[in-house]
Enzyme design. Structure first.
Site, PDB file in Angstrom:
ATOM      1  N   ASP A  84       5.968  16.648  43.267  1.00  0.00           N
ATOM      2  CA  ASP A  84       4.870  16.250  44.157  1.00  0.00           C
ATOM      3  C   ASP A  84       4.496  17.468  44.984  1.00  0.00           C
ATOM      4  O   ASP A  84       5.257  18.445  45.059  1.00  0.00           O
ATOM      5  CB  ASP A  84       5.133  15.009  45.031  1.00  0.00           C
ATOM      6  CG  ASP A  84       6.499  14.965  45.667  1.00  0.00           C
ATOM      7  OD1 ASP A  84       7.080  16.028  45.919  1.00  0.00           O
ATOM      8  OD2 ASP A  84       6.987  13.848  45.945  1.00  0.00           O
ATOM      9  N   ASN A 136      20.658  17.469  38.526  1.00  0.00           N
ATOM     10  CA  ASN A 136      19.306  17.427  39.098  1.00  0.00           C
ATOM     11  C   ASN A 136      19.348  17.914  40.547  1.00  0.00           C
ATOM     12  O   ASN A 136      20.266  17.563  41.294  1.00  0.00           O
ATOM     13  CB  ASN A 136      18.841  15.959  39.052  1.00  0.00           C
ATOM     14  CG  ASN A 136      17.377  15.751  39.369  1.00  0.00           C
ATOM     15  OD1 ASN A 136      16.513  16.453  38.825  1.00  0.00           O
ATOM     16  ND2 ASN A 136      17.080  14.805  40.241  1.00  0.00           N
ATOM     17  N   GLU A 144      10.657  15.454  39.528  1.00  0.00           N
ATOM     18  CA  GLU A 144      10.164  14.700  40.697  1.00  0.00           C
ATOM     19  C   GLU A 144       8.977  15.402  41.350  1.00  0.00           C
ATOM     20  O   GLU A 144       8.859  15.435  42.575  1.00  0.00           O
ATOM     21  CB  GLU A 144      11.292  14.528  41.726  1.00  0.00           C
ATOM     22  CG  GLU A 144      12.544  13.910  41.149  1.00  0.00           C
ATOM     23  CD  GLU A 144      13.620  13.627  42.195  1.00  0.00           C
ATOM     24  OE1 GLU A 144      13.329  13.646  43.406  1.00  0.00           O
ATOM     25  OE2 GLU A 144      14.759  13.380  41.777  1.00  0.00           O
ATOM     26  N   HIS A 178       9.734  19.282  44.520  1.00  0.00           N
ATOM     27  CA  HIS A 178       8.985  18.779  45.669  1.00  0.00           C
ATOM     28  C   HIS A 178       8.442  20.014  46.387  1.00  0.00           C
ATOM     29  O   HIS A 178       9.204  20.802  46.947  1.00  0.00           O
ATOM     30  CB  HIS A 178       9.897  17.990  46.614  1.00  0.00           C
ATOM     31  CG  HIS A 178      10.484  16.772  45.960  1.00  0.00           C
ATOM     32  ND1 HIS A 178       9.727  15.667  45.654  1.00  0.00           N
ATOM     33  CD2 HIS A 178      11.742  16.492  45.545  1.00  0.00           C
ATOM     34  CE1 HIS A 178      10.501  14.758  45.085  1.00  0.00           C
ATOM     35  NE2 HIS A 178      11.727  15.233  45.006  1.00  0.00           N
ATOM     36  N   GLU A 187      21.821  16.779  43.487  1.00  0.00           N
ATOM     37  CA  GLU A 187      21.838  17.513  44.757  1.00  0.00           C
ATOM     38  C   GLU A 187      23.252  17.822  45.256  1.00  0.00           C
ATOM     39  O   GLU A 187      23.562  17.652  46.433  1.00  0.00           O
ATOM     40  CB  GLU A 187      21.074  16.723  45.830  1.00  0.00           C
ATOM     41  CG  GLU A 187      19.635  16.439  45.435  1.00  0.00           C
ATOM     42  CD  GLU A 187      18.874  15.582  46.448  1.00  0.00           C
ATOM     43  OE1 GLU A 187      19.477  15.142  47.439  1.00  0.00           O
ATOM     44  OE2 GLU A 187      17.673  15.362  46.229  1.00  0.00           O
TER      45      GLU A 187
END
Ligand code: XIL
Length: 353
Positions: A273, A205, A271, A241, A161
């Protein structure tokens, strides 16, 4: 089910709801079996405390996954409570568990603007001191796992990030004090990781970079210039996400993956979701199933995409309610560890090619 029948069912699967997804997915009895058919990795973040204490949690992890990632146990703030001191007990527990169960491990994360130690907050270190701290940290942590579990931690998220919403390196990260410009620490971090473990794949990432947009443009330019400058970077992690109010445009995600893979980068969904409000309707659960399906299917049909990982697998243990209160239904097992429609969606997505 014979191969021919499987192919016949693909259009059905795409055209119909989760009932058809169900039928298609029946040929594989776990996510890892489905992923094996497609030569992909599938997994989730896991927590050492749950692997130690919750047999149902453990049995699902062992059955479903061929890769895991520690949720927090490898982060700087977790492993180094005092300056110069390291405690890898919890991360070792996870890597040892993975080794015993023949799973790979993603290591996350070495340079991030969050989850770093209190002692780093408390002192006003100079840029030079911070550079020394970051490089020592990477050498120590990456070196530890390379030595103790050779080859097991096959990927490191070296930088997480780093790009802010405006497309520029985040000035708020503590590491931005290193060097002349806020992003100067990025190549240094990759070089230190490669030195500490020449065999693991080194990843950048981030979130919000799944589609072609101004942030992914900025990350693309950053990685392109790093690669051109000979910085050792092997892959890009798309966190994914997603919220049900902002579904992904999959055509755009595909184009985006293609341009990153043309840079010679490997791709992982790291990741995933899909946020739903608490007690979602059947319609929302099916939308969620479709989203899991589509992301996994895209990974399986993109040659550079190696892995699909979600950030947790059961609504009983998810970071989402702490960060997005009221949205506690983001994963594919419910709070009682029963599979939701999203489980079948993911399973069938992993089988598609
Ligand atoms: C999150 C963890 O799930 C939380 O427990 C922790 O408090 C904060 O970090 N992007 C990332 C992950 O890269 O490391 C974050 O994990 C979730 C967002």
């Amino acid at each position: 089910m014979c191969r021919f029948l499987k192919w016949l069912m693909i259009p059905l699967t795409l055209g119909l709801g989760t009932g058809a997804l169900d039928a298609f997915a029946k040929s594989a009895s776990s996510l890892s079996q489905a992923a094996m058919v497609s030569h992909r990795l599938v997994g989730s973040e896991v927590e050492a405390k749950l692997l130690r204490s919750d047999p149902t949690y453990v049995s699902i992890v062992r059955r479903e996954f061929n890769v895991v990632v520690p949720q927090n146990e490898m982060k700087f703030g977790w492993v180094s409570r005092k300056r110069g001191e390291y405690d890898f007990t919890d991360a070792d527990f996870i890597v040892d568990f993975a080794q015993k169960n023949r799973m790979k491990v993603r290591g996350t994360t070495l340079a991030w603007h969050r989850n770093y130690p209190r002692w780093l907050w408390d002192t006003n270190f100079s840029g030079d001191e911070l550079k020394k701290i970051l490089l020592e940290h990477i050498a120590t942590e990456v070196g530890h796992f390379a030595f103790k579990f050779p080859g097991r931690v096959f990927v490191w998220d070296v930088v997480n990030e780093a790009i802010g919403p405006n497309g520029k390196p985040r000035p708020e990260t503590i590491w931005s004090k290193i060097g002349q410009n806020p992003g100067d620490y990025i190549p240094l971090a990759f070089q230190a990781a490669r030195k500490a473990d020449p065999t693991s794949e080194l990843f950048y990432n981030d979130y919000g970079i799944e589609e072609v947009n101004s942030k992914s443009d900025a990350v693309y330019e950053l990685l392109k210039s790093l690669k051109a400058g000979g910085v050792p970077i092997d892959g890009i992690g798309f966190q994914m996400h997603i919220g049900f109010r902002e579904p992904l445009q999959m055509d755009s995600v595909r184009k985006n993956m293609e341009r990153f893979s043309k840079l010679g980068l490997k791709i992982q969904i790291t990741e995933f979701d899909y946020l739903l409000p608490n007690n979602p309707s059947q319609e929302l659960l099916e939308r969620q199933a479709r989203a899991y399906h589509d992301a996994a299917a895209l990974c399986v049909s993109t040659p550079a995409c190696e892995a699909f990982l979600s950030w947790g697998f059961t609504d009983a243990h998810s970071w989402i309610p702490d960060f997005f209160p009221g949205y506690g239904s983001a994963l594919y097992f419910d709070e009682k560890y029963q599979p939701k429609p999203a489980y079948q969606g993911l399973l069938s997505g992993l089988l598609l090619r």
